[in-house]
Design an enzyme around this catalytic site. Structure first.
Site, PDB file in Angstrom:
ATOM      1  N   ASP A   1       7.003   0.997   4.315  1.00 24.46           N
ATOM      2  CA  ASP A   1       6.729   1.496   4.796  1.00 24.46           C
ATOM      3  C   ASP A   1       7.058   3.341   3.742  1.00 24.46           C
ATOM      4  O   ASP A   1       6.437   4.463   3.548  1.00 24.46           O
ATOM      5  CB  ASP A   1       7.666   1.713   5.702  1.00 24.46           C
TER       6      ASP A   1
ATOM      7  N   ASP B   1       3.463   5.682   2.184  1.00 19.49           N
ATOM      8  CA  ASP B   1       3.783   6.772   2.459  1.00 19.49           C
ATOM      9  C   ASP B   1       3.006   7.510   0.911  1.00 19.49           C
ATOM     10  O   ASP B   1       2.110   8.687   1.154  1.00 19.49           O
ATOM     11  CB  ASP B   1       4.647   6.878   3.793  1.00 19.49           C
TER      12      ASP B   1
ATOM     13  N   ASP C   1      13.813   2.315  -6.030  1.00 20.08           N
ATOM     14  CA  ASP C   1      13.750   3.330  -6.059  1.00 20.08           C
ATOM     15  C   ASP C   1      12.973   4.199  -7.758  1.00 20.08           C
ATOM     16  O   ASP C   1      12.578   4.851  -7.558  1.00 20.08           O
ATOM     17  CB  ASP C   1      14.898   3.734  -5.908  1.00 20.08           C
TER      18      ASP C   1
ATOM     19  N   LYS D   1      15.920  -4.379  -3.968  1.00 17.29           N
ATOM     20  CA  LYS D   1      16.990  -3.878  -3.978  1.00 17.29           C
ATOM     21  C   LYS D   1      18.514  -4.404  -4.311  1.00 17.29           C
ATOM     22  O   LYS D   1      19.285  -3.857  -3.524  1.00 17.29           O
ATOM     23  CB  LYS D   1      17.970  -1.933  -3.115  1.00 17.29           C
TER      24      LYS D   1
ATOM     25  N   TYR E   1      13.901  -2.640  11.021  1.00 13.58           N
ATOM     26  CA  TYR E   1      13.100  -1.649  11.989  1.00 13.58           C
ATOM     27  C   TYR E   1      13.668  -2.789  13.298  1.00 13.58           C
ATOM     28  O   TYR E   1      12.847  -2.375  14.148  1.00 13.58           O
ATOM     29  CB  TYR E   1      11.834  -1.670  11.679  1.00 13.58           C
TER      30      TYR E   1
END
Length: 590
Positions: free
Chosen positions: A252, A256, A227, A194, A147
């Site tokens: 993030d 959510d 994941d 990851k 970001y």
């Protein structure tokens, strides 16, 4: 003396102004002659772009640094989607503000019972048995990663730099561990990355592992691919109970997705902090920005149907972490719970109430709670609750659980020791001393075992004295005799098991010795064979070298013979050469 708190209000875009209005109502309900809130409202996001040409101004950043806390609603909308991107877009205002305040950690709690268990039961897409008991906090790194990295955006190519430094990872790891330690027993820390494909994730995993091992060995650490964590959250979310630590991007996403546990993001608040209250390592005072996890929802803006619960719960988090008003924070959470359980809800929760109706109802519930507390007679408020009669307590295999109003980020309360009239009645109450044993050091465990052994000896000695004095009869001590017999029987059985195991181990030892001797003989045979082959190879190599030398000598002789023959042939040719040209007559002169 009046205490004044400076609060920066940033409604933003979309439904932001609507839900912020209700949050300010709740905030104002806590004003007293001794406590005032000085509110300053500013622009951020798309509305700031329209007014100032940038998503956040320097004045707003400075106002945030000068405030005791910041309440932020939402930014963004289709009006600015194609015009501006990244740090220049509406969302960039929030990103720049986070960077200016250095609020590097975003805390998003998620529980099947918060803000109300009825919400999850009625509106979660999951079965009740799947989400029952879910309780975790997502700690998202807030000031780094993709970001904030360098960006390239061309017509046919785009790139986002996803970078982290060791210091950035360390500080959010420490905060996550501190959050875990505020629970008893400590929550595990589940770090998402990851590392199988991303270099930044491999650094993330190394630094998290190093920091937790060196500084927080008592906290369990679990590494999980991001994941697969998303899949686990959708199939077995209870297995993620604890503190979920993630970088900016993965945090993030997972936070959510956590909204599906309770059915909607409209009831989930969040707190962005640069440290926990009481953190002595902070060089500045703690900064806090409080925002709901939902977005600006421009499609329903201005219709008075937006859910203000998450924004109002942000006020509770602000009371707890920035203003040190824990009692007021619990009153807000209790009021929200009462209103939701009463059925007064916005359309996203299946109700028909408007945004302002829900806000007014929560303000009313807060005011009633305040008035009932204030109107309570002094003696009634100061009188402690009656001591329960031990004889009427029901026996249970474990002590009753303590229900916490706000389970996340609260210091663990010390255990309450029963008085002489409050003897524990559940079986095995002495085992409470062994709680959280895995988190103790070896020295502490040894001291604890010694203390328990001394207590047991003292107890049996006291029972024997009472039996000798006639205070206890055989019918009273039958239970103790059975315990002693059980211990003796257990000792005999244990001795038999140990002897049996010893015989088995001796057989295994003998077999291993035989195997070792056999392998030794095979190794010796192989070694002899190997040395013989090496000697044969050395002899063969010497013979080959001798043959090579002979061939070289023969080659030299052949070359010499060839040169000699070539010289003789050259002399013969010279003798046969026609030399008439040397005496050729010049006919032109004649």
């Amino acid at each position: 003396m009046t205490q004044t708190f400076k609060i920066l209000i940033l409604p933003g875009d979309g439904i932001g102004p609507e839900v912020m209005t209700e949050a300010v109502k709740v905030l104002k309900a806590f004003e007293t002659p001794q406590r005032k809130f000085e509110l300053r409202q500013e622009l951020i996001g798309g509305c700031s772009i329209d007014a100032h040409g940038k998503p956040v101004t320097d004045d707003v950043k400075q106002a945030a640094l000068n405030s005791d806390a910041v309440l932020f609603a939402a930014v963004g909308g289709p009006k600015w989607d194609n015009a501006r991107r990244g740090l220049d877009g509406p969302e960039g205002g929030l990103l720049q503000l986070r960077k200016a305040m250095d609020i590097y950690a975003n805390l998003r709690p998620c529980s099947s019972t918060s803000p109300s268990s009825s919400i999850a039961k009625e509106f979660s897409p999951f079965r009740q048995d799947v989400i029952e008991g879910v309780d975790f906090v997502v700690v998202r790194e807030n000031c780094g990663g993709a970001y904030f990295g360098r960006k390239i955006e061309e017509e046919t190519y785009a790139m986002d730099e996803w970078g982290y430094s060791e210091a950035e990872i360390q500080r959010v790891t420490r905060l996550s561990a501190e959050v875990a330690l505020r629970h008893n027993p400590p929550w595990p820390v589940i770090s998402l990355d990851k590392a199988n494909v991303l270099a930044s994730s491999r650094l993330w995993r190394r630094v998290v592992d190093k920091t937790m091992t060196a500084e927080y060995p008592q906290v369990k650490l679990v590494h999980q691919l991001a994941d697969s964590a998303s899949l686990i959250l959708a199939t077995n979310p209870r297995s993620l109970n604890g503190v979920i630590l993630a970088d900016n991007t993965f945090g993030d996403m997972i936070s959510d997705q956590a909204g599906s546990i309770v059915g909607t993001l409209g009831v989930l608040p969040s707190a962005s902090l640069n440290g926990l209250p009481g953190d002595k390592t902070l060089k500045t005072r703690p900064y806090g920005l409080y925002e709901p996890t939902h977005g600006s929802a421009p499609t329903i803006a201005g219709q008075n149907i937006a859910n203000p619960v998450a924004m109002i719960l942000c006020v509770a988090l602000m009371f707890r972490y920035s203003l040190s008003m824990e009692a007021e924070a619990q009153r807000v959470e209790d009021a929200v719970r009462k209103v939701l359980d009463s059925g007064l809800r916005t359309p996203d929760l299946g109700g028909k109430a408007g945004t302002n109706e829900v806000g007014d109802a929560i303000v009313s519930a807060v005011s009633k709670d305040s008035s009932s507390t204030l109107n309570m007679p002094t003696k009634e408020r100061e009188t402690p609750p009656p001591t329960p009669n031990p004889e009427k307590l029901e026996r249970s295999p474990t002590p009753p659980a303590i229900e916490r109003t706000a389970p996340f980020l609260q210091p663990a309360s010390p255990p309450v020791r029963p008085t002489s009239t409050e003897q524990p009645t559940w079986a095995g109450s002495c085992t409470l001393r062994l709680e959280n044993l895995e988190a103790q050091t070896s020295k502490t465990k040894k001291e604890l075992m010694r203390s328990i052994a001394q207590d047991i000896c003292a107890t049996f000695t006291c029972i024997a004295k009472h039996a000798e004095a006639g205070n206890l009869e055989d019918q009273h001590t039958d239970v103790i005799d059975n315990v002693i017999k059980m211990i003796r029987d257990t000792d005999v059985k244990s001795r038999h098991r140990l002897e049996k195991r010893g015989r088995r181990l001796r057989k295994e030892r003998d077999w291993l010795r035989m195997k070792h001797r056999k392998m030794g003989r095979e190794i010796d045979e192989f070694s002899l064979l190997y040395r013989k082959k090496v000697r044969d190879l050395i002899v063969a190599l010497r013979e080959q070298n001798h043959e090579v030398e002979q061939l070289r000598a023969e080659r030299e002789l052949l070359l010499a013979k060839i040169h000699e023959d070539s010289a003789l042939a050259s002399d013969a040719v010279d003798k046969e050469t026609d030399v008439d040209g040397e005496f050729e007559i010049d006919t032109e002169k004649v």
